[in-house]
Design a protein around this motif. Structure first.
Motif, PDB file in Angstrom:
ATOM      1  N   SER A  82      45.971 -22.053  -3.986  1.00  0.00           N
ATOM      2  CA  SER A  82      47.019 -21.159  -3.487  1.00  0.00           C
ATOM      3  C   SER A  82      47.143 -21.189  -1.968  1.00  0.00           C
ATOM      4  O   SER A  82      48.241 -21.388  -1.444  1.00  0.00           O
ATOM      5  CB  SER A  82      46.747 -19.726  -3.977  1.00  0.00           C
ATOM      6  N   PRO A  83      46.059 -21.004  -1.206  1.00  0.00           N
ATOM      7  CA  PRO A  83      46.170 -21.126   0.256  1.00  0.00           C
ATOM      8  C   PRO A  83      46.589 -22.519   0.706  1.00  0.00           C
ATOM      9  O   PRO A  83      47.332 -22.664   1.673  1.00  0.00           O
ATOM     10  CB  PRO A  83      44.750 -20.802   0.743  1.00  0.00           C
ATOM     11  N   MET A  84      46.133 -23.550  -0.010  1.00  0.00           N
ATOM     12  CA  MET A  84      46.506 -24.915   0.362  1.00  0.00           C
ATOM     13  C   MET A  84      48.011 -25.121   0.237  1.00  0.00           C
ATOM     14  O   MET A  84      48.630 -25.833   1.020  1.00  0.00           O
ATOM     15  CB  MET A  84      45.765 -25.926  -0.527  1.00  0.00           C
ATOM     16  N   MET A  85      48.604 -24.476  -0.771  1.00  0.00           N
ATOM     17  CA  MET A  85      50.048 -24.601  -0.963  1.00  0.00           C
ATOM     18  C   MET A  85      50.836 -23.741   0.026  1.00  0.00           C
ATOM     19  O   MET A  85      51.895 -24.134   0.500  1.00  0.00           O
ATOM     20  CB  MET A  85      50.424 -24.181  -2.395  1.00  0.00           C
ATOM     21  N   GLY A  86      50.303 -22.550   0.322  1.00  0.00           N
ATOM     22  CA  GLY A  86      51.083 -21.588   1.084  1.00  0.00           C
ATOM     23  C   GLY A  86      50.859 -21.503   2.579  1.00  0.00           C
ATOM     24  O   GLY A  86      51.781 -21.166   3.327  1.00  0.00           O
ATOM     25  N   LEU A  87      49.657 -21.830   3.052  1.00  0.00           N
ATOM     26  CA  LEU A  87      49.340 -21.596   4.462  1.00  0.00           C
ATOM     27  C   LEU A  87      50.155 -22.443   5.425  1.00  0.00           C
ATOM     28  O   LEU A  87      50.462 -22.010   6.529  1.00  0.00           O
ATOM     29  CB  LEU A  87      47.843 -21.814   4.709  1.00  0.00           C
TER      30      LEU A  87
END
Length: 275
Positions: A38-43
């Motif tokens: 999730s962070p890899m996709m969103g950050l």
């Protein structure tokens, strides 16, 4: 997240380091990376949005003052909630999945994207945006303090482009900015995590932000609002030191190369200096 939402009557972890040790022991080192998708996709999108909005808002306000730095940062924090809230919802659900299990007996979600899809299918857009209000309340002032602190720190340390110590100064300024921003709104982060984790076990405890605040305080006292603070601050310094220093150095490089002459770096201080 695990420290913030664990059951006070049957706590699994005594603190940050015990939690760290327990996850490795019970779930292997891979347990520390649950929800990383999730962070890899969103950050990437979040940081692009934050620094872009902050820089443009600061220019729109006209003058580079501490108040305008705070307002520009707050605007950036508010807008990025659209991405941040679903991203953190998926991260929270993934991190709580299979707590204490080396091999998951029941795997509700395959990955972060699958998590969001299943939540949407079951609860619709309302489910995807669970915790949006608490995220907004947390992020808006937090990013205001984030950029204000960075501006003040770089001014105080006298960050100049030709300074041989400019990188360490930028790293320190960025790290302190991250710490200040988290300290400013951390209690709301605890509430947000609890609201987003609510219903994971099939039981819904809270009817909203105020109900969560009231029940959490009643059951655990004021210390509940500092749950997980140590681990958050240990993460905040290096992450934000790297983020701010990277953005600033990149913009300085681009400006020196005259590739983007119209681009004024948002987070960089605007004062009579080469920086």
């Amino acid at each position: 997240v695990r420290l913030q939402v664990q059951n006070v009557e049957k706590p699994l972890y005594r603190g940050t380091f015990h939690c760290f040790q327990s996850i490795i022991k019970q779930e292997s080192a891979f347990g520390l990376y649950k929800g990383i998708g999730s962070p890899m996709m969103g950050l990437t999108f979040i940081n692009a949005l934050v620094f872009g909005v902050q820089g443009n808002t600061l220019r729109a306000l006209g003058k580079d003052t501490p108040l305008n730095q705070f307002l520009a940062g707050s605007a950036a924090g508010a807008i990025q909630c659209v991405i941040c809230c679903p991203m953190e919802l998926a991260k929270t659900r993934m991190q709580l999945q299979g707590t204490g299990e080396y091999k998951l007996k029941t795997k509700n979600y395959k990955n972060s994207l699958d998590c969001l899809i299943k939540i949407y299918q079951k609860e619709g857009l309302k489910g995807i945006n669970r915790g949006m209000v608490s995220t907004f309340i947390r992020e808006t002032p937090s990013f205001g303090f984030y950029f204000l602190t960075y501006d003040c720190m770089t001014r105080y340390l006298g960050c100049e482009a030709e300074d041989s110590y400019v990188i360490p100064k930028l790293l320190f300024s960025g790290g302190m900015s991250g710490i200040v921003s988290w300290l400013s709104t951390y209690p709301m982060d605890v509430i947000k995590s609890r609201l987003q984790a609510d219903g994971v076990g099939g039981v819904t405890q809270y009817n909203g932000i105020l109900d969560c605040v009231r029940k959490s305080y009643h059951e655990e006292g004021w210390k509940v609002f500092t749950r997980g603070l140590t681990s958050t601050l240990l993460r905040a310094f290096p992450v934000n030191a790297a983020t701010f220093a990277t953005v600033t150095v990149f913009l300085m490089y681009m400006k020196s190369e005259d590739n983007l002459p119209e681009c004024e770096p948002g987070p960089v201080i605007h004062q009579p200096s080469s920086l």
